[in-house]
Write an enzyme that holds these catalytic residues in place. Structure first.
Site, PDB file in Angstrom:
ATOM      1  N   ASN A 114       2.671  -7.672   7.616  1.00 34.90           N
ATOM      2  CA  ASN A 114       2.690  -8.987   6.977  1.00 34.90           C
ATOM      3  C   ASN A 114       4.159  -9.381   6.845  1.00 34.90           C
ATOM      4  O   ASN A 114       4.877  -8.874   5.994  1.00 34.90           O
ATOM      5  CB  ASN A 114       2.038  -8.939   5.591  1.00 34.90           C
ATOM      6  CG  ASN A 114       0.559  -8.587   5.692  1.00 34.90           C
ATOM      7  OD1 ASN A 114      -0.169  -9.156   6.511  1.00 34.90           O
ATOM      8  ND2 ASN A 114       0.111  -7.647   4.889  1.00 34.90           N
ATOM      9  N   GLU A 131      -6.036 -12.136   8.228  1.00 39.90           N
ATOM     10  CA  GLU A 131      -5.742 -12.249   6.790  1.00 39.90           C
ATOM     11  C   GLU A 131      -4.649 -13.284   6.525  1.00 39.90           C
ATOM     12  O   GLU A 131      -3.639 -12.996   5.894  1.00 39.90           O
ATOM     13  CB  GLU A 131      -5.366 -10.870   6.230  1.00 39.90           C
ATOM     14  CG  GLU A 131      -6.511  -9.872   6.396  1.00 39.90           C
ATOM     15  CD  GLU A 131      -6.258  -8.494   5.781  1.00 39.90           C
ATOM     16  OE1 GLU A 131      -5.092  -8.075   5.728  1.00 39.90           O
ATOM     17  OE2 GLU A 131      -7.240  -7.861   5.359  1.00 39.90           O
ATOM     18  N   GLU A 176      -4.489   4.538   1.073  1.00 44.80           N
ATOM     19  CA  GLU A 176      -4.962   3.340   0.375  1.00 44.80           C
ATOM     20  C   GLU A 176      -6.354   3.519  -0.223  1.00 44.80           C
ATOM     21  O   GLU A 176      -6.573   3.236  -1.387  1.00 44.80           O
ATOM     22  CB  GLU A 176      -4.947   2.157   1.355  1.00 44.80           C
ATOM     23  CG  GLU A 176      -5.516   0.888   0.748  1.00 44.80           C
ATOM     24  CD  GLU A 176      -5.420  -0.316   1.666  1.00 44.80           C
ATOM     25  OE1 GLU A 176      -4.965  -0.178   2.811  1.00 44.80           O
ATOM     26  OE2 GLU A 176      -5.816  -1.410   1.222  1.00 44.80           O
ATOM     27  N   ARG A 227     -18.501  -8.209   9.420  1.00 51.13           N
ATOM     28  CA  ARG A 227     -17.087  -7.916   9.657  1.00 51.13           C
ATOM     29  C   ARG A 227     -16.907  -6.779  10.669  1.00 51.13           C
ATOM     30  O   ARG A 227     -15.956  -6.804  11.456  1.00 51.13           O
ATOM     31  CB  ARG A 227     -16.425  -7.576   8.327  1.00 51.13           C
ATOM     32  CG  ARG A 227     -15.027  -7.033   8.472  1.00 51.13           C
ATOM     33  CD  ARG A 227     -14.319  -7.037   7.151  1.00 51.13           C
ATOM     34  NE  ARG A 227     -13.122  -6.202   7.202  1.00 51.13           N
ATOM     35  CZ  ARG A 227     -12.321  -6.000   6.169  1.00 51.13           C
ATOM     36  NH1 ARG A 227     -12.594  -6.567   5.000  1.00 51.13           N
ATOM     37  NH2 ARG A 227     -11.256  -5.240   6.288  1.00 51.13           N
ATOM     38  N   TRP A 248     -14.802 -10.941   1.450  1.00 52.65           N
ATOM     39  CA  TRP A 248     -14.171 -10.021   2.392  1.00 52.65           C
ATOM     40  C   TRP A 248     -15.130  -9.358   3.392  1.00 52.65           C
ATOM     41  O   TRP A 248     -14.699  -8.563   4.225  1.00 52.65           O
ATOM     42  CB  TRP A 248     -13.410  -8.932   1.635  1.00 52.65           C
ATOM     43  CG  TRP A 248     -12.283  -9.489   0.842  1.00 52.65           C
ATOM     44  CD1 TRP A 248     -12.291  -9.804  -0.494  1.00 52.65           C
ATOM     45  CD2 TRP A 248     -10.977  -9.842   1.318  1.00 52.65           C
ATOM     46  NE1 TRP A 248     -11.069 -10.317  -0.876  1.00 52.65           N
ATOM     47  CE2 TRP A 248     -10.251 -10.353   0.224  1.00 52.65           C
ATOM     48  CE3 TRP A 248     -10.366  -9.775   2.573  1.00 52.65           C
ATOM     49  CZ2 TRP A 248      -8.937 -10.799   0.345  1.00 52.65           C
ATOM     50  CZ3 TRP A 248      -9.056 -10.215   2.683  1.00 52.65           C
ATOM     51  CH2 TRP A 248      -8.355 -10.717   1.581  1.00 52.65           C
ATOM     52  N   ASP A 304     -11.903  -0.821   7.680  1.00 49.53           N
ATOM     53  CA  ASP A 304     -10.520  -0.734   7.200  1.00 49.53           C
ATOM     54  C   ASP A 304     -10.251   0.590   6.492  1.00 49.53           C
ATOM     55  O   ASP A 304     -10.195   0.615   5.264  1.00 49.53           O
ATOM     56  CB  ASP A 304     -10.262  -1.904   6.235  1.00 49.53           C
ATOM     57  CG  ASP A 304      -8.787  -2.098   5.943  1.00 49.53           C
ATOM     58  OD1 ASP A 304      -7.971  -1.422   6.570  1.00 49.53           O
ATOM     59  OD2 ASP A 304      -8.475  -2.939   5.084  1.00 49.53           O
ATOM     60  N   ARG A 355       0.828  -1.219   0.000  1.00 52.47           N
ATOM     61  CA  ARG A 355       0.000   0.000   0.000  1.00 52.47           C
ATOM     62  C   ARG A 355       0.858   1.263   0.000  1.00 52.47           C
ATOM     63  O   ARG A 355       0.507   2.272   0.632  1.00 52.47           O
ATOM     64  CB  ARG A 355      -0.967   0.016   1.189  1.00 52.47           C
ATOM     65  CG  ARG A 355      -1.765  -1.262   1.367  1.00 52.47           C
ATOM     66  CD  ARG A 355      -2.533  -1.635   0.131  1.00 52.47           C
ATOM     67  NE  ARG A 355      -3.245  -2.897   0.287  1.00 52.47           N
ATOM     68  CZ  ARG A 355      -3.892  -3.504  -0.699  1.00 52.47           C
ATOM     69  NH1 ARG A 355      -3.901  -2.980  -1.929  1.00 52.47           N
ATOM     70  NH2 ARG A 355      -4.531  -4.626  -0.489  1.00 52.47           N
TER      71      ARG A 355
HETATM   72  C1  GCU Z   1      -5.638  -3.621   4.674  1.00 54.38           C
HETATM   73  C2  GCU Z   1      -4.635  -3.577   3.553  1.00 54.38           C
HETATM   74  C3  GCU Z   1      -3.639  -4.702   3.665  1.00 54.38           C
HETATM   75  C4  GCU Z   1      -3.035  -4.722   5.070  1.00 54.38           C
HETATM   76  C5  GCU Z   1      -4.126  -4.805   6.099  1.00 54.38           C
HETATM   77  C6  GCU Z   1      -3.643  -4.688   7.528  1.00 54.38           C
HETATM   78  O1  GCU Z   1      -6.499  -4.700   4.494  1.00 54.38           O
HETATM   79  O2  GCU Z   1      -5.296  -3.643   2.316  1.00 54.38           O
HETATM   80  O3  GCU Z   1      -2.654  -4.490   2.690  1.00 54.38           O
HETATM   81  O4  GCU Z   1      -2.166  -5.786   5.211  1.00 54.38           O
HETATM   82  O5  GCU Z   1      -5.009  -3.745   5.913  1.00 54.38           O
HETATM   83  O6  GCU Z   1      -3.809  -3.629   8.101  1.00 54.38           O
HETATM   84  O7  GCU Z   1      -3.114  -5.641   8.086  1.00 54.38           O
END
Ligand code: GCU
Length: 689
Positions: A210, A294, A401, A344, A549, A373, A168
């Protein structure tokens, strides 16, 4: 790099002869430094001051240890507190330590400025404030102030990956990594640390939440010396370094066959990791953890909960004073769109509220500002106020984003301010979100604010040069949530473009209008998500409608919106305290701008504004696209064109032209979609396709 784009708000152009600059030339020719002489942050403060004065005033100040018998000078002083660089119990995050006072003393014919900090960081913040004042041409007396940051942790989260990309990220590649390694030359990282410290940031996590294969290794003996090099740069600016970690590291690195947080071997593994980290980085801040979110690994795999996971890490960090920042962005990302009962928005509260009171006292939960989000408009997360026995931070997103990806102008400070000012009603008084995150409402040991950075290796740092205002504004607002969004915009514009009202007033107005302009031509009334899946740039009304989602608008021929009420909907509204609960639950009382977040209504439903929902959609989209075009014209007007240097002017003009064009596309796609769904014509007969 000394281009105006690169210098951002730390422009240091030479000031003319005459006052107030001559006063400063007289006052600041001698600097007396008292206090922690050897503290690196104090050396940084002195160096920044000397460089700034040299550049702006053309003087070469003399540095003294003692107050001269007579004549003007500036005295820098820190309270006698050790900044040992060694891990110590609490005070690292005590806001009081970062306080400073700037005074102007004029007596018996001598003038003196005094800058007192409760710590070296306090002095550094005061130095930047002094330089800001000179840069804006303020008289010394206007600089007199006593300040202490409202929040303990004032943090930036980088979402940078080892391969040099940024999740992002909209401003080029990472300044930290290239091809799987930490960059050799950390000059740009140092310049970034300067920018951050100049607005009071004191913590940074340097890798994406991540955590992939390579970054999992940042905590190993192989990479820690490299990470320590980065920590050293930030240390000079009073910024503590954190790492995002992979919860499954013991397993992923092949050391163990489990990462079960209750397994003795796993606990031992993390205890050893912590010891190793602190050997290399004695003032390491701690871990940021995205777990069971995620598809990232977490304690759920072993039938454990988030408290088990966070506490295991907290025990490893505790002997060194380290923190564990555990994110609450946990929801079912494999939802079936046909299932209308799963919501969600409910997820974070449903997961974490039952765990209140179970977390160790060096754990903080990091909660996104809204329940979904980072949409252009969302209600405030109901976890704020609800978790009363748990340290908490709020998480904002500076990177745009869902708000135009730094191709569109969207000044986010007004949005953040609205969130911080929101009254949770968790107590009779002082229950605004800002008092949850400053720790005062529930007497939290640790608390604060974090945000996802918007910078990359683009020359202007932020892609869109005006997006620098969001980074600046984030720091200033986190330092003092009482500052108005206008004032922050004005400060930033003055520092960045020079103190010419013909330039800075229109820029301030552009910034202040931009969030609502963007909201107008994108997603109406709090519904969100009508964007191209994954990329999140550009309109795709049904892009997420049949996906997994959990992000739906439920538009049909009769109406749209998500019913989150207690009686007929998902019951999400019950997560708020009264009277917010009743306000959102009631169709009549729900504020217009969040109507479709909480209710499913017919297109003919009349808003408080007197318009029907469908007419509101049409009107805002036409108005938004028109206003986007206006932004372009304001910027092109001679007042600005003739005074802003050509490179910066052109860089902004290009972005605004793209925005104006793209806003029309948004307008037409959204209006056409809802016209075709509803069959209701625009009252004003404008072109819809
Ligand atoms: C959003 C974003 C992801 C990110 C996630 C997070 O969903 O699109 O890229 O990893 O937030 O905050 O963990």
């Amino acid at each position: 790099n000394d281009s105006t784009l690169y210098k951002a708000w730390l422009q240091d152009e030479r000031k003319p002869e005459g006052d107030p600059f001559d006063t400063y030339r007289r006052l600041l020719g001698r600097i007396v430094v008292k206090g922690e002489q050897h503290a690196r942050v104090l050396s940084t403060a002195v160096a920044e001051l000397i460089n700034g004065l040299q550049a702006m005033l053309g003087i070469q100040p003399e540095v003294l240890n003692e107050l001269p018998q007579e004549g003007s000078c500036l005295v820098l002083r820190t309270a006698a507190e050790p900044v040992s660089g060694l891990a110590h119990e609490v005070p690292r995050w005590d806001t009081g330590r970062d306080a400073f006072a700037l005074r102007w003393v004029s007596a018996d014919g001598t003038e003196r400025m005094e800058l007192d900090g409760t710590s070296a960081s306090g002095v550094l913040y005061g130095v930047f404030r002094l330089l800001f004042g000179i840069s804006r041409g303020w008289e010394p007396v206007r600089l007199v102030t006593e300040e202490q940051p409202a929040n303990q942790l004032r943090m930036i989260n980088q979402w940078d990956d080892a391969d040099g990309s940024i999740e992002r990220g909209y401003a080029g590649a990472s300044i930290f990594y290239r091809e799987g390694e930490i960059v050799r030359d950390l000059q740009r990282v140092r310049d970034y640390a300067r920018l951050l410290a100049s607005v009071g940031i004191n913590a940074i996590s340097i890798n994406n939440v991540n955590v992939h294969e390579r970054e999992t290794r940042w905590v190993t003996e192989e990479y820690l010396p490299e990470v320590a090099r980065v920590a050293e740069v930030f240390r000079d600016y009073g910024i503590a370094l954190f790492l995002s970690i992979n919860f499954a590291a013991p397993l992923s690195l092949g050391d163990l066959d489990t990462s079960d947080p209750l397994d003795e071997g796993v606990r031992q593994w993390w205890a050893e990791a912590a010891t190793r980290i602190y050997r290399h980085i004695p003032d390491f801040g701690g871990f940021v953890v995205k777990a069971d979110s995620e598809h990232r690994p977490g304690p759920f795999a072993y039938g454990r909960d988030h408290a088990d996971g966070a506490n295991m890490l907290a025990e490893a960090m505790a002997p060194f004073g380290g923190l564990v920042i555990w994110r609450c962005f946990v929801y079912n990302c494999m939802q079936d769109w046909r299932d209308r009962s799963t919501d969600r928005a409910r997820a974070a509260y449903d997961h974490f509220k039952p765990l209140d009171g179970r977390f160790h006292d060096n754990v903080l939960l990091q909660i996104k500002n809204g329940p979904m989000d980072f949409q252009v408009r969302e209600p405030v997360s109901p976890l704020f106020g609800a978790m009363q026995q748990t340290n908490q931070m709020i998480e904002f997103q500076i990177t745009q984003e869902y708000t135009g990806q730094q191709r569109h102008l969207c000044y986010l400070v007004p949005q953040w301010k609205q969130v911080l000012d929101f009254n949770t009603h968790a107590a009779d008084a002082g229950a605004e979100v800002k008092h949850v995150v400053d720790g005062s409402l529930f007497g939290m040991k640790y608390s604060g604010v974090a945000a996802v950075s918007n910078i990359g290796d683009d020359e202007s740092w932020t892609g869109h040069p005006l997006a620098q205002a969001n980074l600046y504004g984030y720091g200033r607002l986190t330092w003092d949530p009482e500052l108005s969004a206008e004032r922050i915009a004005e400060e930033w514009a003055d520092l960045t473009f020079g103190d010419h009202p013909e330039v800075t007033h229109p820029i301030r107005e552009m910034l202040m209008a931009s969030w609502s302009i963007y909201e107008n031509y994108t997603a109406p009334l709090g519904v969100g998500w009508m964007v191209v899946p994954h990329y999140h740039y550009g309109p795709d009304v049904d892009g997420y409608e049949y996906s997994r989602w959990g992000t739906y608008h439920f538009a049909d021929r009769d109406g749209m919106g998500v019913d989150r009420t207690i009686a007929k909907g998902t019951g999400y509204t019950s997560q708020y305290f009264s009277p917010n609960k009743e306000m959102y639950d009631s169709l009549e009382k729900c504020p217009d701008e969040l109507l479709l977040f909480f209710h499913h209504v017919p297109y003919s439903y009349r808003l408080h504004s007197g318009k029907t929902v469908i007419q509101h959609i049409y009107d805002t989209h036409f108005a938004g696209a028109e206003a986007a075009e206006e932004l372009m014209h304001t910027w092109a007007a001679p007042a600005l064109r003739d005074r802003v240097d050509p490179r910066r002017h052109a860089a902004v003009a290009n972005r605004l032209a793209e925005q104006a064009e793209h806003a029309k596309h948004w307008r037409d796609v959204v209006n056409t979609y809802f016209y075709r769904k509803s069959g209701v014509p625009d009252e004003r007969g404008r072109t819809i396709y």
